[in-house]
Design a protein around this motif. Structure first.
Motif, PDB file in Angstrom:
ATOM      1  N   THR A 174     -31.433  11.628 -20.851  1.00 38.00           N
ATOM      2  CA  THR A 174     -31.651  11.189 -19.423  1.00 38.00           C
ATOM      3  C   THR A 174     -32.221  12.405 -18.705  1.00 38.00           C
ATOM      4  N   GLN A 175     -31.613  13.502 -18.981  1.00 37.05           N
ATOM      5  CA  GLN A 175     -32.145  14.828 -18.324  1.00 37.05           C
ATOM      6  C   GLN A 175     -33.412  15.200 -18.890  1.00 37.05           C
ATOM      7  N   ALA A 176     -33.683  14.615 -20.030  1.00 40.50           N
ATOM      8  CA  ALA A 176     -35.315  15.066 -20.492  1.00 40.50           C
ATOM      9  C   ALA A 176     -36.207  14.191 -19.627  1.00 40.50           C
ATOM     10  N   LEU A 177     -35.877  13.047 -19.352  1.00 39.24           N
ATOM     11  CA  LEU A 177     -36.639  12.244 -18.463  1.00 39.24           C
ATOM     12  C   LEU A 177     -36.930  12.917 -16.983  1.00 39.24           C
ATOM     13  N   THR A 178     -36.126  13.509 -16.507  1.00 36.42           N
ATOM     14  CA  THR A 178     -36.514  14.372 -15.230  1.00 36.42           C
ATOM     15  C   THR A 178     -37.717  15.180 -15.341  1.00 36.42           C
ATOM     16  N   TYR A 179     -38.142  15.593 -16.599  1.00 39.74           N
ATOM     17  CA  TYR A 179     -39.230  16.805 -16.558  1.00 39.74           C
ATOM     18  C   TYR A 179     -40.507  15.806 -16.381  1.00 39.74           C
ATOM     19  N   ASP A 180     -40.602  14.444 -16.483  1.00 40.20           N
ATOM     20  CA  ASP A 180     -41.738  13.619 -16.268  1.00 40.20           C
ATOM     21  C   ASP A 180     -42.022  13.385 -14.537  1.00 40.20           C
ATOM     22  N   THR A 181     -42.541  14.324 -14.043  1.00 40.79           N
ATOM     23  CA  THR A 181     -42.743  14.318 -12.664  1.00 40.79           C
ATOM     24  C   THR A 181     -44.491  14.295 -12.381  1.00 40.79           C
ATOM     25  N   PRO A 182     -44.767  13.645 -11.450  1.00 38.46           N
ATOM     26  CA  PRO A 182     -46.407  13.811 -11.030  1.00 38.46           C
ATOM     27  C   PRO A 182     -46.734  15.235 -10.886  1.00 38.46           C
ATOM     28  N   THR A 183     -45.932  16.052 -10.027  1.00 34.49           N
ATOM     29  CA  THR A 183     -46.158  17.526 -10.150  1.00 34.49           C
ATOM     30  C   THR A 183     -46.448  18.077 -11.447  1.00 34.49           C
ATOM     31  N   THR A 184     -45.519  17.941 -12.312  1.00 32.01           N
ATOM     32  CA  THR A 184     -45.848  18.506 -13.755  1.00 32.01           C
ATOM     33  C   THR A 184     -46.911  17.832 -14.479  1.00 32.01           C
ATOM     34  N   ARG A 185     -47.276  16.575 -14.323  1.00 32.93           N
ATOM     35  CA  ARG A 185     -48.474  16.000 -14.915  1.00 32.93           C
ATOM     36  C   ARG A 185     -49.588  16.775 -14.608  1.00 32.93           C
ATOM     37  N   ASN A 186     -49.641  16.894 -13.133  1.00 38.35           N
ATOM     38  CA  ASN A 186     -51.001  17.438 -12.606  1.00 38.35           C
ATOM     39  C   ASN A 186     -51.212  18.752 -13.166  1.00 38.35           C
ATOM     40  N   HIS A 187     -50.024  19.558 -13.505  1.00 43.99           N
ATOM     41  CA  HIS A 187     -50.342  20.921 -14.032  1.00 43.99           C
ATOM     42  C   HIS A 187     -50.452  21.161 -15.390  1.00 43.99           C
ATOM     43  N   LEU A 188     -50.628  19.775 -16.242  1.00 39.27           N
ATOM     44  CA  LEU A 188     -50.578  20.096 -17.749  1.00 39.27           C
ATOM     45  C   LEU A 188     -52.089  19.380 -17.974  1.00 39.27           C
ATOM     46  N   ASP A 189     -52.560  19.930 -18.940  1.00 34.69           N
ATOM     47  CA  ASP A 189     -54.016  19.780 -19.389  1.00 34.69           C
ATOM     48  C   ASP A 189     -53.611  18.357 -20.354  1.00 34.69           C
ATOM     49  N   GLN A 190     -54.819  17.995 -20.876  1.00 39.23           N
ATOM     50  CA  GLN A 190     -54.719  16.637 -21.850  1.00 39.23           C
ATOM     51  C   GLN A 190     -53.630  16.724 -22.682  1.00 39.23           C
ATOM     52  N   THR A 191     -53.687  17.768 -23.644  1.00 42.36           N
ATOM     53  CA  THR A 191     -52.873  17.963 -24.668  1.00 42.36           C
ATOM     54  C   THR A 191     -51.304  18.185 -24.221  1.00 42.36           C
ATOM     55  N   GLY A 192     -51.056  18.716 -22.900  1.00 41.91           N
ATOM     56  CA  GLY A 192     -49.830  18.774 -22.619  1.00 41.91           C
ATOM     57  C   GLY A 192     -49.262  17.446 -22.170  1.00 41.91           C
ATOM     58  N   ASN A 193     -49.959  16.853 -21.578  1.00 36.65           N
ATOM     59  CA  ASN A 193     -49.512  15.435 -21.080  1.00 36.65           C
ATOM     60  C   ASN A 193     -49.217  14.793 -22.044  1.00 36.65           C
ATOM     61  N   ILE A 194     -49.974  14.685 -23.194  1.00 35.50           N
ATOM     62  CA  ILE A 194     -49.708  13.770 -24.293  1.00 35.50           C
ATOM     63  C   ILE A 194     -48.509  14.167 -24.813  1.00 35.50           C
ATOM     64  N   GLU A 195     -48.356  15.375 -25.019  1.00 34.64           N
ATOM     65  CA  GLU A 195     -47.005  16.052 -25.703  1.00 34.64           C
ATOM     66  C   GLU A 195     -45.876  15.603 -24.786  1.00 34.64           C
ATOM     67  N   LEU A 196     -45.998  15.643 -23.593  1.00 35.22           N
ATOM     68  CA  LEU A 196     -44.818  15.253 -22.695  1.00 35.22           C
ATOM     69  C   LEU A 196     -44.713  13.610 -22.955  1.00 35.22           C
ATOM     70  N   THR A 197     -45.617  13.031 -22.922  1.00 32.24           N
ATOM     71  CA  THR A 197     -45.564  11.522 -23.289  1.00 32.24           C
ATOM     72  C   THR A 197     -44.684  11.267 -24.534  1.00 32.24           C
ATOM     73  N   ILE A 198     -45.042  12.106 -25.478  1.00 30.49           N
ATOM     74  CA  ILE A 198     -44.327  11.749 -26.928  1.00 30.49           C
ATOM     75  C   ILE A 198     -42.976  12.107 -26.653  1.00 30.49           C
ATOM     76  N   VAL A 199     -42.758  13.114 -26.083  1.00 28.33           N
ATOM     77  CA  VAL A 199     -41.222  13.574 -25.817  1.00 28.33           C
ATOM     78  C   VAL A 199     -40.396  12.424 -25.064  1.00 28.33           C
ATOM     79  N   ILE A 200     -41.013  12.152 -23.832  1.00 30.05           N
ATOM     80  CA  ILE A 200     -40.557  11.273 -23.076  1.00 30.05           C
ATOM     81  C   ILE A 200     -40.409   9.740 -23.734  1.00 30.05           C
TER      82      ILE A 200
END
Length: 346
Positions: free
Chosen positions: A233-259
């Protein structure tokens, strides 16, 4: 490592050099593959907020006091007091007068700190100039000799990140002991701790790096650490619009995999599947993130009972995985046996 869940990012390697497919040396398939963290990108060790073992006020020379030689106090030779006469000559045994045991304990503690400060040995052929320019720039605020030593530890941390993560972590800690307020070093500590499976330490180091430089690129790894620590549940808190906007394509995909992995940890398999479907699953690139994304999708399909479709996607994983970083061939064999068993029952 079991590859069945949706774990994230690959390590980038803070020797400053890209570490392997992706941008670090030897990234591994997407996730812990069943709720455990995966690999990291950006392998650079980094942090520990201020605790340098014994190098304060002495230019970084451990054990040194008042300009004297290690172990000596005032003027006498090592081990003597008040004029240089050994303790035994006054009727006592070395270390057993005036708080001797306490001083002995202090020496033991300094020895432990000193070992961390020294770090593992560095081969003579490792030069600070081997560190890439970006990483060297991050060390430019350090004195030249200190920067040189730190750079060599970071290089070793990056070189050992995959084959010997514990030793890589020890090199990162040695760098941190010399410059604990440097974001690059804290990041390196976080990534090597992550690779070694020390998830609580990795999370603390990456948080420190983020406090120093304000960057969001650590979000996928930090979220994966939360998963590894049993806090999806705490892991889900990292998926925010602000974070997404600061990540490149690879970073966003990696975050999607983790979420998606965190959703599966919570039993939300359909939600995980839908989230993965928002990413470029049909890409033809052989970038490491593509292999991890397809593997996670295939594995999630299997958990939802779509065995035929999962089998097709595991075959696609193999097509994008020339370095054989996943266990897709074994998974294919497993699913084929399951389907054969189902047909026999019919």
């Amino acid at each position: 490592m079991n590859q069945s869940s949706g774990r994230g990012p690959d390590r980038r390697n803070h020797t400053g050099r890209p570490a392997k497919p992706g941008d670090t040396r030897g990234s591994k398939p997407a996730d812990r593959r069943d709720g455990k963290p995966a690999d990291r990108r950006d392998g650079k060790p980094a942090e520990s907020r201020g605790g340098k073992p014994a190098d304060r006020r002495s230019g970084g020379k451990p054990s040194d006091r008042r300009g004297g030689k290690p172990g000596d106090t005032r003027k006498g030779k090592p081990g003597d007091r008040r004029g240089g006469k050994p303790a035994e000559s006054r009727g006592g045994k070395p270390g057993d007068r005036r708080g001797g045991p306490t001083r002995s304990r202090d020496r033991e503690e300094r020895t432990t700190d000193q070992q961390t400060y020294d770090g593992p040995p560095i081969p003579d052929d490792i030069a600070a100039t081997d560190l890439d320019r970006y990483a060297r720039d991050q060390l430019s605020n350090l004195p030249a000799k200190l920067a040189d030593r730190v750079a060599r530890h970071l290089i070793m941390a990056g070189l050992l990140l995959d084959e010997d993560p514990e030793t890589a972590y020890a090199h990162a800690l040695a760098a941190r002991a010399r410059a604990p307020r440097n974001a690059l070093i804290r990041e390196a500590c976080g990534e090597t701790a992550y690779a070694a499976g020390h998830y609580a330490q990795a999370l603390a180091e990456l948080r420190a790096a983020r406090r120093i430089n304000g960057q969001h690129l650590y979000a996928p790894m930090m979220a994966d650490c939360e998963r590894a620590l049993g806090r999806p549940t705490q892991a889900l808190t990292y998926d925010t619009p602000t974070t997404r906007n600061h990540l490149d394509q690879t970073g966003n995909i990696e975050l999607t995999i983790v979420i998606a992995g965190a959703r599966r940890d919570l039993g939300q398999h359909q939600a995980a599947l839908q989230l993965l479907q928002t990413e470029p699953l049909h890409t033809t690139t052989r970038a490491p993130w593509a292999t991890r994304l397809k593997y996670t999708y295939a594995d999630t399909l299997h958990t939802t009972g779509n065995t035929h479709e999962a089998l097709q996607w595991f075959h696609r994983v193999i097509a994008t995985d020339p370095h054989h970083t996943t266990d897709a061939p074994q998974r294919i064999t497993q699913l084929e046996q399951e389907l054969a068993a189902e047909n026999d029952e019919k």
